[in-house]
Design an enzyme around this catalytic site. Structure first.
Site, short mmCIF file in Angstrom:
data_model
loop_
_atom_site.label_atom_id
_atom_site.label_comp_id
_atom_site.label_asym_id
_atom_site.label_seq_id
_atom_site.Cartn_x
_atom_site.Cartn_y
_atom_site.Cartn_z
N GLY A 1 0.81 -1.21 0.00
CA GLY A 1 0.00 0.00 0.00
C GLY A 1 0.84 1.26 0.00
N ASN B 1 1.53 3.29 -2.30
CA ASN B 1 1.22 4.23 -3.37
C ASN B 1 0.45 5.47 -2.91
OD1 ASN B 1 -0.99 2.52 -2.83
ND2 ASN B 1 -1.89 2.95 -4.83
N GLY C 1 -1.11 7.84 0.90
CA GLY C 1 -1.27 8.00 2.34
C GLY C 1 0.00 7.76 3.12
N ILE C 2 -0.14 7.13 4.29
CA ILE C 2 1.02 6.91 5.15
C ILE C 2 1.98 5.89 4.53
CG2 ILE C 2 -0.20 7.55 7.26
CD1 ILE C 2 -0.51 4.62 7.95
N GLY C 3 1.47 5.02 3.66
CA GLY C 3 2.36 4.10 2.97
C GLY C 3 3.31 4.83 2.03
N SER D 1 -4.15 -0.90 14.66
CA SER D 1 -4.95 0.29 14.95
C SER D 1 -5.40 0.25 16.40
CB SER D 1 -6.19 0.34 14.05
OG SER D 1 -7.11 1.33 14.51
N TYR E 1 -13.48 -4.90 11.41
CA TYR E 1 -12.24 -4.10 11.33
C TYR E 1 -11.43 -4.26 12.62
CZ TYR E 1 -9.12 -0.10 10.84
OH TYR E 1 -8.01 0.70 10.76
#
Length: 329
Positions: A57, A59, A61-63, A186, A214
């Site tokens: 991931g 590509n 945000g935080i990634g 999380s 989640y």
């Protein structure tokens, strides 16, 4: 009477909207003041020249910010995700801001075990080492849906896909030690309600069902951290983390007024992606956590976690259930 009824019907949605906005603001303020009163920053100056880092991931945000930081330190960075177009934009962005052209894209869809296996096969045949694995990719708030593997999509993307990926890459991580595994969990894992036998199924019907699915997936990430810490040899570090409440585009599908209000709250109270990436960058590079294993972090320091993760029996039950679900022996 008709006029009064009409007025009531008109005013009720407005009252409901204001109530929702006030609740959202109160929740945001509570999270900010109680759970994240400060913003941790990774201050390590470690260089990663000659190292290989994989960010799922990576590509957006935080990634993306994690991949950018690791690239700025000289690492060869692999961005693993589904969207080739976004990955190309991310790679160009990283190259422009860091001067590192050793950033690559590899297709990976964690919602399909066949994709995870193909990715691992290609990686293991193409690279002789793996120094840092950041399991950043995740999803939430989706309507209940089974993947082609017959698993709840949120559970597969957030947990089972990552479980399979890590296991298939362990030989490379062990051969490259000292190496590190970073698992993005999380704070919501505190609300999990696990039933091991139903781990791959929906967490329930409706909004609360989605919430618990989640939360369950994120507790499983913490349990996985504990399980790997017991199994991996010295020199392979594995820890999990809460990145913080980060501003994303999650509110863009809401009504205009609600969307604008929530974005304003995010600007004031929540983190930017760069701020949200700090703890996973810290766990990837900092000398302070060299040799630290099986811990849970927030704001670049150890944090309280769901004490179910200290139940060795539960850790083992989830581990063996995960082996069965992913088809590993």
């Amino acid at each position: 009477m008709a006029l009064a009824i009409g007025y009531y019907l008109m005013i009720t949605p407005l009252v409901l909207l204001l109530t929702v906005l006030l609740l959202a603001a109160a929740t945001a303020l509570y999270v900010k003041l109680k759970l994240e009163p400060v913003k941790g920053v990774c201050t390590s100056k470690v260089r990663l020249d000659g190292k290989i880092a994989l960010v799922t991931g990576g590509n957006q945000g935080i990634g993306l910010e994690t991949a950018r930081d690791l690239g700025a330190r000289g690492a060869r960075v692999l961005i693993a995700c589904r969207d080739a177009k976004k990955a190309a934009a991310a790679i160009a962005d990283i190259a422009a801001t860091t001067g590192n052209n050793l950033v690559e894209y590899r297709p990976l869809d964690l919602a399909r075990f066949s994709s995870v296996r193909q990715f691992a096969e290609d990686f293991n045949s193409s690279y002789d080492r793996l120094d840092i694995l950041v399991n950043n990719a995740g999803c939430g708030g989706l309507k209940p849906r089974l993947t082609e593997d017959g698993i709840d999509e949120v559970m597969q993307v957030n947990y089972f896909g990552a479980f399979l990926l890590m296991n298939l890459l362990l030989d490379k991580l062990i051969a490259s030690k000292p190496s590190r595994i970073v698992i993005v969990s999380s704070w919501f894992h505190l609300f999990a309600r696990l039933r091991v036998e139903d781990l791959h199924k929906f967490g329930g019907i409706g909004y609360f069902g989605q919430f618990f699915t989640y939360a369950n997936s994120k507790l499983c990430d913490v349990l996985l951290t504990k399980a790997l810490a017991k199994r991996l040899p010295e020199g392979v570090t594995v820890n999990s983390l809460h990145p913080g409440v980060v501003k994303t585009d999650i509110f863009q599908t809401l009504p205009f007024v609600v969307c604008k209000t929530m974005n304003l709250l995010c600007d004031v109270l929540y983190k930017t992606p760069k701020e949200g990436a700090q703890t996973q960058i810290y766990l990837s590079v900092s000398e302070e956590v060299e040799g630290v294993r099986g811990k849970y972090f927030m704001e670049c320091k150890e944090a309280e976690y769901n004490r179910q993760a200290d139940d060795d029996e539960l850790v083992e039950q989830v581990w063996h259930k995960s082996l069965k679900v992913t088809g590993l022996s």
